[in-house]
Design an enzyme around this catalytic site. Structure first.
Site, PDB file in Angstrom:
ATOM      1  N   GLY A   1     -18.633 -11.595  15.882  1.00  0.00           N
ATOM      2  CA  GLY A   1     -19.914 -11.090  16.357  1.00  0.00           C
ATOM      3  C   GLY A   1     -20.521 -11.941  17.454  1.00  0.00           C
ATOM      4  O   GLY A   1     -21.602 -11.647  17.942  1.00  0.00           O
TER       5      GLY A   1
ATOM      6  N   GLU B   1     -23.262  -4.978  11.542  1.00  0.00           N
ATOM      7  CA  GLU B   1     -22.960  -4.302  12.797  1.00  0.00           C
ATOM      8  C   GLU B   1     -21.553  -4.609  13.292  1.00  0.00           C
ATOM      9  O   GLU B   1     -20.884  -3.747  13.863  1.00  0.00           O
ATOM     10  CB  GLU B   1     -23.970  -4.726  13.869  1.00  0.00           C
ATOM     11  CG  GLU B   1     -25.384  -4.187  13.646  1.00  0.00           C
ATOM     12  CD  GLU B   1     -26.273  -4.457  14.838  1.00  0.00           C
ATOM     13  OE1 GLU B   1     -26.302  -5.616  15.315  1.00  0.00           O
ATOM     14  OE2 GLU B   1     -26.936  -3.522  15.308  1.00  0.00           O
ATOM     15  N   ASP B   2     -21.093  -5.834  13.070  1.00  0.00           N
ATOM     16  CA  ASP B   2     -19.789  -6.275  13.569  1.00  0.00           C
ATOM     17  C   ASP B   2     -19.160  -7.193  12.520  1.00  0.00           C
ATOM     18  O   ASP B   2     -19.252  -8.416  12.609  1.00  0.00           O
ATOM     19  CB  ASP B   2     -19.967  -7.011  14.898  1.00  0.00           C
ATOM     20  CG  ASP B   2     -18.645  -7.349  15.553  1.00  0.00           C
ATOM     21  OD1 ASP B   2     -17.611  -6.813  15.118  1.00  0.00           O
ATOM     22  OD2 ASP B   2     -18.652  -8.162  16.495  1.00  0.00           O
ATOM     23  N   PRO B   3     -18.517  -6.630  11.488  1.00  0.00           N
ATOM     24  CA  PRO B   3     -18.034  -7.415  10.343  1.00  0.00           C
ATOM     25  C   PRO B   3     -17.035  -8.510  10.729  1.00  0.00           C
ATOM     26  O   PRO B   3     -16.110  -8.270  11.514  1.00  0.00           O
ATOM     27  CB  PRO B   3     -17.366  -6.357   9.455  1.00  0.00           C
ATOM     28  CG  PRO B   3     -18.027  -5.074   9.838  1.00  0.00           C
ATOM     29  CD  PRO B   3     -18.286  -5.188  11.310  1.00  0.00           C
TER      30      PRO B   3
ATOM     31  N   LEU C   1     -26.183  -8.857  11.601  1.00  0.00           N
ATOM     32  CA  LEU C   1     -25.148  -8.996  12.626  1.00  0.00           C
ATOM     33  C   LEU C   1     -23.772  -8.677  12.046  1.00  0.00           C
ATOM     34  O   LEU C   1     -22.959  -7.986  12.668  1.00  0.00           O
ATOM     35  CB  LEU C   1     -25.164 -10.407  13.209  1.00  0.00           C
ATOM     36  CG  LEU C   1     -24.033 -10.770  14.180  1.00  0.00           C
ATOM     37  CD1 LEU C   1     -24.051  -9.850  15.394  1.00  0.00           C
ATOM     38  CD2 LEU C   1     -24.150 -12.228  14.611  1.00  0.00           C
TER      39      LEU C   1
END
Length: 337
Positions: free
Chosen positions: A80, A159-161, A156
């Site tokens: 991320g 949203e974006d692992p 975060l």
């Protein structure tokens, strides 16, 4: 000196190291809960580290048992940190109301699953209440500030692992996840009523590491907060150990969205406990293969020497006795395969 040698300090014949600390914290992820009265824990004959005089109650928000085919490239891609921008909903918040409103708004916008939103809200209330018990006149500001960062990192990752590799090295930049975890747990510990017994043993450990030996620490395990507690109680006397310690971690803290940002700040060997190997039967073989990759990574580390690794042989956290309510170390049979 054989740099691949392994030094396991035999605590049957030498003093154990005790981490004893005082904390007043309600139920929350990565928060501590203890009685003001000291409790006597059952001894575990071969342990180097032995937690006592405190108890934890930690529940993860979700059972996210899933296979992770990982690689270094995937780990970087999922960090991320490479994106140009992301929502500052929580970082820009300065009050409790703004944080809670941010959770609600992101959920209603469809960017935050309702179950994770509920967990974030519960986490905030529990953490704030815990920090307020410290009596610090700035407790509310500290709680809001720390939770703003925690909620930001959780969001975060939603949203974006982030995907953990078999051997995960603590992420220190561009965002320092290690210090994030330290600062989150710090207000929950009453340092004036806490101590590390037989701390001189850590001087011996440091000497062994400098000579190229590997050191393995075995202990009972009471909470996902254990790594931060150990690091905080050693950060002044043994900062190198505090920052370089490698923890053998189970899949819960690698997949639960509320745990992951804290795990990202620790050096980890990622494994599946055999206690839960067959929770999802069709994933059992994949989990075993993943464990083999982790063992190979550990072998490479030990071959290089000067490594210090923490293992909880029980493969899980301590639980209170259902009849007496006393907290005792879990049986120390090895639970990794």
């Amino acid at each position: 000196m054989n740099v691949s040698s392994l030094s396991l300090l035999p605590c049957c014949t030498s003093p154990r190291v005790y981490f004893s600390f005082s904390s007043s914290v309600s139920r929350s992820l990565l928060s501590l809960r203890s009685s003001s009265a000291s409790r006597r824990s059952s001894s575990v004959p071969f342990l180097l580290l032995h937690h006592r005089h405190y108890s934890f109650k930690v529940h993860a928000m979700a059972e996210l048992v899933q296979d992770k085919e990982v690689s270094a490239a995937a780990a970087v891609a999922g960090s991320g940190e490479g994106r140009g921008s992301y929502s500052r909903t929580f970082l820009d918040a300065t009050t409790e109301e703004e944080l809670l409103s941010g959770i609600k708004n992101e959920m209603e916008a469809g960017r935050l699953p309702s179950n994770i939103a509920a967990g974030m809200e519960e986490l905030f209330h529990n953490y704030r209440n815990a920090v307020l018990q410290s009596g610090d006149p700035l407790a509310n500001e500290i709680a809001v500030s720390n939770m703003a960062v925690a909620l930001d990192r959780i969001f975060l990752d939603v949203e974006d692992p982030f995907v953990f590799s078999p051997y995960h090295k603590a992420i220190r930049e561009p965002f320092d996840y290690y210090m994030f975890g330290q600062n989150y747990i710090r207000p929950l510990i009453e340092f004036g009523n806490s101590y590390v017994g037989n701390i001189s043993l850590f001087k011996e450990v440091e000497q062994k590491l400098q000579e190229g030996h590997n050191v393995v620490l075995m202990s009972n395990h009471q909470s996902e907060a254990d790594p931060a507690v150990i690091s905080l109680l050693l950060e002044k006397t043994n900062p190198k150990i505090s920052e370089n310690l490698i923890y053998v971690a189970g899949d819960r803290v690698l997949t639960d969205p509320l745990c992951k940002p804290f795990s990202m700040g620790r050096n980890l060997i990622c494994v599946y406990s055999k206690k839960h190997m067959y929770d999802v039967p069709e994933l059992a073989e994949t989990k075993k293969k993943s464990n083999m990759r982790s063992l190979k990574e550990m072998a490479l580390l030990l071959r290089a020497g000067s490594q210090i690794i923490w293992i909880a042989p029980s493969g899980g956290r301590d639980r209170p006795d259902p009849f007496t309510g006393e907290w005792c170390p879990v049986s120390h049979s090895f639970c990794y395969s």
